[in-house]
Design a protein around this motif. Structure first.
Motif, mmCIF file in Angstrom:
data_model
loop_
_atom_site.group_PDB
_atom_site.id
_atom_site.type_symbol
_atom_site.label_atom_id
_atom_site.label_comp_id
_atom_site.label_asym_id
_atom_site.label_seq_id
_atom_site.Cartn_x
_atom_site.Cartn_y
_atom_site.Cartn_z
ATOM 1 N N GLU A 1 1.473 10.017 -5.242
ATOM 2 C CA GLU A 1 2.279 10.283 -3.926
ATOM 3 C C GLU A 1 1.351 11.095 -2.953
ATOM 4 O OE1 GLU A 1 5.657 12.507 -5.212
ATOM 5 O OE2 GLU A 1 6.895 10.529 -4.830
ATOM 6 N N TYR A 2 0.386 11.839 -3.384
ATOM 7 C CA TYR A 2 -0.357 12.686 -2.416
ATOM 8 C C TYR A 2 -2.028 12.461 -2.614
ATOM 9 C CZ TYR A 2 4.034 15.040 -2.347
ATOM 10 O OH TYR A 2 5.567 15.327 -2.056
ATOM 11 N N CYS A 3 -2.667 12.539 -1.257
ATOM 12 C CA CYS A 3 -4.141 12.329 -1.546
ATOM 13 C C CYS A 3 -4.788 13.599 -1.806
ATOM 14 C CB CYS A 3 -4.587 12.112 -0.049
ATOM 15 S SG CYS A 3 -4.543 13.251 1.233
ATOM 16 N N LYS A 4 -6.209 13.567 -2.243
ATOM 17 C CA LYS A 4 -6.790 14.846 -2.644
ATOM 18 C C LYS A 4 -7.130 15.671 -1.492
ATOM 19 C CE LYS A 4 -11.369 12.613 -1.780
ATOM 20 N NZ LYS A 4 -12.724 12.380 -2.338
ATOM 21 N N TYR A 5 -6.908 15.385 -0.267
ATOM 22 C CA TYR A 5 -7.051 16.341 0.890
ATOM 23 C C TYR A 5 -5.899 17.015 0.939
ATOM 24 C CZ TYR A 5 -10.915 13.022 1.566
ATOM 25 O OH TYR A 5 -11.858 12.198 1.358
ATOM 26 N N ASN B 1 -5.177 3.692 -1.362
ATOM 27 C CA ASN B 1 -5.576 2.367 -1.816
ATOM 28 C C ASN B 1 -6.639 2.328 -3.005
ATOM 29 O OD1 ASN B 1 -7.294 3.232 -0.110
ATOM 30 N ND2 ASN B 1 -7.329 1.419 1.193
ATOM 31 N N THR B 2 -7.036 3.633 -3.150
ATOM 32 C CA THR B 2 -8.114 3.786 -4.521
ATOM 33 C C THR B 2 -7.780 5.046 -5.201
ATOM 34 O OG1 THR B 2 -9.735 4.924 -3.164
ATOM 35 C CG2 THR B 2 -9.797 2.466 -3.148
ATOM 36 N N ILE C 1 0.926 -1.329 0.138
ATOM 37 C CA ILE C 1 -0.016 0.149 -0.096
ATOM 38 C C ILE C 1 0.706 1.181 0.026
ATOM 39 C CG2 ILE C 1 -1.629 1.142 1.220
ATOM 40 C CD1 ILE C 1 -2.673 -1.328 2.532
ATOM 41 N N THR C 2 0.613 2.210 -0.935
ATOM 42 C CA THR C 2 1.132 3.451 -0.884
ATOM 43 C C THR C 2 0.352 4.339 -0.124
ATOM 44 O OG1 THR C 2 1.684 3.115 -3.149
ATOM 45 C CG2 THR C 2 1.982 5.242 -2.395
#
Length: 88
Positions: A31-35, A15-16, A4-5
Motif C-alpha cells: 500500500e505504501y512506497c519506501k519514501y 509497479n516494482t 497498477i497500484t
C-alpha cells in the motif's frame, strides 16, 4: 490493461518491489512506497495533507513533468487511504 497500484500516501506507482515500503519483519508493503513507509510506520508521521501536496508538487516539478500531470497527482491525494482516514 495492467492494473497498477499506487502508494496510498503520495500516489507514486508501486509497479516494482524496489519502490514498496517495508514492514518490520522485512515483508514488502503493497500500500505504501519506501519514501513514505518503513519499518511498519510512516517516515514522517506528523506530515499533513497540505505538506504532502507541496512535496509531490515539488518532486514532479523537478522531474520537469507537465503542469496538468502535477495538478492531477495533487488532486488525487485527498482520496488516498492515508489522508481519507484523517479527514473523517
Amino acid at each position: 490493461m495492467e492494473n497498477i497500484t499506487f502508494c496510498q500516501s503520495c500516489g507514486m506507482p508501486l509497479n516494482t518491489d524496489e519502490v514498496k515500503g517495508m514492514e518490520q519483519n522485512g515483508v514488502k508493503n503493497n500500500e505504501y512506497c519506501k519514501y513514505c513507509y518503513e519499518n511498519s510506520s510512516f517516515k514522517n508521521p506528523k506530515m499533513g495533507l497540505e505538506d504532502m501536496k507541496e512535496t509531490v508538487k515539488n518532486k514532479m516539478e523537478k522531474m520537469k513533468l507537465p503542469n496538468y500531470m502535477i495538478q492531477k497527482a495533487v488532486n488525487v491525494l485527498p482520496a488516498l487511504k492515508r489522508w481519507k482516514t484523517k479527514q473523517q
